[in-house]
Write a protein that holds these residues in place. Structure first.
Motif, short mmCIF file in Angstrom:
data_model
loop_
_atom_site.label_atom_id
_atom_site.label_comp_id
_atom_site.label_asym_id
_atom_site.label_seq_id
_atom_site.Cartn_x
_atom_site.Cartn_y
_atom_site.Cartn_z
N HIS A 164 0.85 -1.18 0.00
CA HIS A 164 0.00 0.00 0.00
C HIS A 164 0.89 1.24 0.00
CE1 HIS A 164 -3.49 -2.51 0.87
NE2 HIS A 164 -2.76 -3.11 1.80
N PRO A 166 -1.61 7.90 -0.90
CA PRO A 166 -2.11 8.57 -2.10
C PRO A 166 -1.69 10.04 -2.13
CG PRO A 166 -3.87 8.32 -0.49
CD PRO A 166 -2.69 7.57 0.05
N HIS A 204 -1.76 14.32 6.60
CA HIS A 204 -1.50 13.48 5.43
C HIS A 204 -0.13 12.81 5.49
CE1 HIS A 204 -0.07 13.07 1.14
NE2 HIS A 204 -1.18 12.36 1.10
N HIS A 210 -1.48 9.70 8.09
CA HIS A 210 -1.88 8.73 7.07
C HIS A 210 -0.71 7.85 6.66
CE1 HIS A 210 -4.35 7.96 3.12
NE2 HIS A 210 -3.96 6.86 3.71
N HIS A 259 -6.22 3.73 6.57
CA HIS A 259 -5.83 3.96 5.18
C HIS A 259 -7.07 4.15 4.30
CE1 HIS A 259 -3.70 3.92 1.47
NE2 HIS A 259 -3.90 2.65 1.17
N HIS A 266 -8.96 7.63 5.33
CA HIS A 266 -8.27 8.85 4.91
C HIS A 266 -8.22 8.98 3.39
CE1 HIS A 266 -6.94 8.88 9.12
NE2 HIS A 266 -6.86 10.18 8.95
N SER A 267 -8.10 7.87 2.68
CA SER A 267 -8.08 7.92 1.22
C SER A 267 -9.40 8.48 0.68
CB SER A 267 -7.82 6.53 0.64
OG SER A 267 -6.53 6.06 1.02
N TRP A 292 -9.67 12.62 1.84
CA TRP A 292 -8.99 13.64 1.02
C TRP A 292 -9.81 13.99 -0.22
CZ3 TRP A 292 -6.48 14.75 4.86
CH2 TRP A 292 -5.59 13.91 5.54
N THR A 293 -10.46 12.99 -0.82
CA THR A 293 -11.25 13.25 -2.03
C THR A 293 -12.60 13.87 -1.69
OG1 THR A 293 -12.25 11.03 -2.07
CG2 THR A 293 -10.14 11.33 -3.21
#
Length: 229
Positions: A31, A34, A56, A60, A100, A103-104, A107-108
């Motif tokens: 992993h 991002p 981040h 993260h 993981h 948080h992925s 952010w988006t």
């Protein structure tokens, strides 16, 4: 001389066993953290660049690193058929894997205020059907999320079995879909590292402000995909 030969055979045997275990452990892609879809300063003044950078690049990244370590150990334990070790590692995989995943998505789910957009007609209809109005939805979301004891997340999810949107509060890094089966649409992090440097202990103030930088374009896409028959 006999002892020396026995030692050589013992070392060779251990090396052979180690090699056999290594060969049995399947290769997997690690992993990775991002990339952020915007600069760390892009969400100011709602969320400071300092918070975003630490959140981040430190928090993260730590979840990613620890997830990779836990999965490597789990693969080794599986190759050895060590069930006790596999069980012991599951909590680390859940916590760091959840961190993981969450948080992925997070952010988006965020964007600069000038690019945040608004709920689509379809999502707005679903929100109104469930909560009465958009304002009532925000109020209920903030109330439930502010009430999370300790650390956790507030989520707007989609319950595919009932065809409705739902609000769920999750503790720690528990991932919504694994926990409830609901598809995550919008997640708000209420761990202190997400807001404390700026909002101190006023979690409700952070929750009130963050709606200014919610990326509704992203949430709309998630809703459209989740509700597609």
């Amino acid at each position: 001389m006999l002892q020396s030969a026995a030692l050589v055979r013992s070392v060779a045997s251990r090396a052979s066993a180690t090699a056999a275990v290594a060969a049995a452990v399947p290769m997997r892609a690690k992993h990775t953290l991002p990339d952020m879809p915007y600069d760390y300063s892009a969400l100011e003044p709602v969320i400071s660049a300092e918070i975003m950078k630490i959140h981040h690049s430190k928090h993260h990244q730590a979840y990613v690193n620890n997830l990779n370590i836990a999965e490597e150990k789990y693969a080794e334990a599986t190759a050895k058929n060590d069930l006790s070790a596999q069980i012991a590692l599951q909590s680390a995989i859940k916590f760091n894997g959840g961190g993981h995943i969450n948080h992925s998505i997070f952010w988006t789910n965020l964007a600069p205020a000038s690019q945040s957009g608004s709920p689509s007609a379809e999502l707005n209809k679903a929100i109104n059907a469930e909560f009465g109005s958009f304002d009532a939805f925000v109020e209920k979301f903030n109330t439930q999320t502010a009430a999370v004891q300790g650390s956790g997340w507030g989520w707007l999810g989609y319950d595919k079995t009932k065809g409705r949107v739902v609000i769920t509060a999750c503790a720690n890094q528990d991932p919504l879909q694994a926990l409830t089966g609901h598809t995550p649409l919008l997640g708000i992090d209420v761990w202190e590292h997400a807001y404390y440097l700026q909002y101190k202990n006023a979690r409700p103030d952070y929750l009130k402000a963050i709606w200014k930088v919610v990326n509704w374009n992203n949430v709309n896409e998630r809703f459209a995909a989740a509700s597609r028959k």
